[in-house]
Design a protein around this motif. Sequence first.
Motif, PDB file in Angstrom:
ATOM      1  N   SER A 191       0.814  -1.213   0.000  1.00 56.05           N
ATOM      2  CA  SER A 191       0.000   0.000   0.000  1.00 56.05           C
ATOM      3  C   SER A 191       0.850   1.266   0.000  1.00 56.05           C
ATOM      4  CB  SER A 191      -0.923   0.026   1.214  1.00 56.05           C
ATOM      5  OG  SER A 191      -1.824  -1.041   1.148  1.00 56.05           O
TER       6      SER A 191
ATOM      7  N   THR B  42      -5.680  -2.729  -6.530  1.00 59.51           N
ATOM      8  CA  THR B  42      -6.562  -2.316  -5.441  1.00 59.51           C
ATOM      9  C   THR B  42      -7.415  -3.470  -4.929  1.00 59.51           C
ATOM     10  OG1 THR B  42      -6.664  -0.113  -6.417  1.00 59.51           O
ATOM     11  CG2 THR B  42      -8.343  -0.657  -4.789  1.00 59.51           C
TER      12      THR B  42
ATOM     13  N   GLN C  73      -7.432  -5.406  -1.227  1.00 53.66           N
ATOM     14  CA  GLN C  73      -8.626  -5.580  -0.403  1.00 53.66           C
ATOM     15  C   GLN C  73      -8.819  -7.044  -0.025  1.00 53.66           C
ATOM     16  OE1 GLN C  73     -11.638  -3.784  -2.853  1.00 53.66           O
ATOM     17  NE2 GLN C  73     -11.261  -1.734  -2.034  1.00 53.66           N
TER      18      GLN C  73
ATOM     19  N   ASP D  44      -6.619  -7.868   2.890  1.00 52.67           N
ATOM     20  CA  ASP D  44      -7.215  -7.392   4.134  1.00 52.67           C
ATOM     21  C   ASP D  44      -8.339  -8.314   4.589  1.00 52.67           C
ATOM     22  OD1 ASP D  44      -7.631  -5.496   6.270  1.00 52.67           O
ATOM     23  OD2 ASP D  44      -9.431  -4.870   5.193  1.00 52.67           O
ATOM     24  N   LYS D  45      -9.170  -8.753   3.654  1.00 52.53           N
ATOM     25  CA  LYS D  45     -10.289  -9.633   4.002  1.00 52.53           C
ATOM     26  C   LYS D  45      -9.789 -10.983   4.509  1.00 52.53           C
ATOM     27  CE  LYS D  45     -14.744 -11.144   2.321  1.00 52.53           C
ATOM     28  NZ  LYS D  45     -15.725 -11.038   1.247  1.00 52.53           N
TER      29      LYS D  45
END
Length: 137
Positions: free
Chosen positions: A80, A90, A94, A97-98
């Motif tokens: 990031s 992007t 994500q 992160d999930k």
Amino acid sequence: MRPFSQKHEYAKGDIAIQGDSVRQVWGADERVEAPRKPLRRDPPALRVVPVRTDCELRLRLGEELDYARRMLDITGDALSADPVAVARHTVSLQYLDKVGQMLGHIANIVRSSDPTATIEGIGMGDLKARLTRTDAL
């Protein structure tokens, strides 16, 4: 002079100007006011954290899952920091992160003495649904 909305027979309301405010009246004599909601609401109930299990293996498995989550977080933070990588990847960032969130929830379930209650406290609806499904594997 009448407002524009009153020049037509299909106009439904009147506009009354009072000082600096404008209010529109739609059948004021027929209106029933709904009860107002209170400004203050009761705080949400605190989630009861189940007691950790006595099984050393399950505790260690939970720690390993937390370690994997931290490694994913470090990787996501490093990626990031690069604006080009963020622009190109992007959705993948994500997903990192999930997956990290999922690993954290699974670690809590593994370490718990009451896994069912821990699953009920999960905020991720899709993970909760997969863990509580009743169809055949």
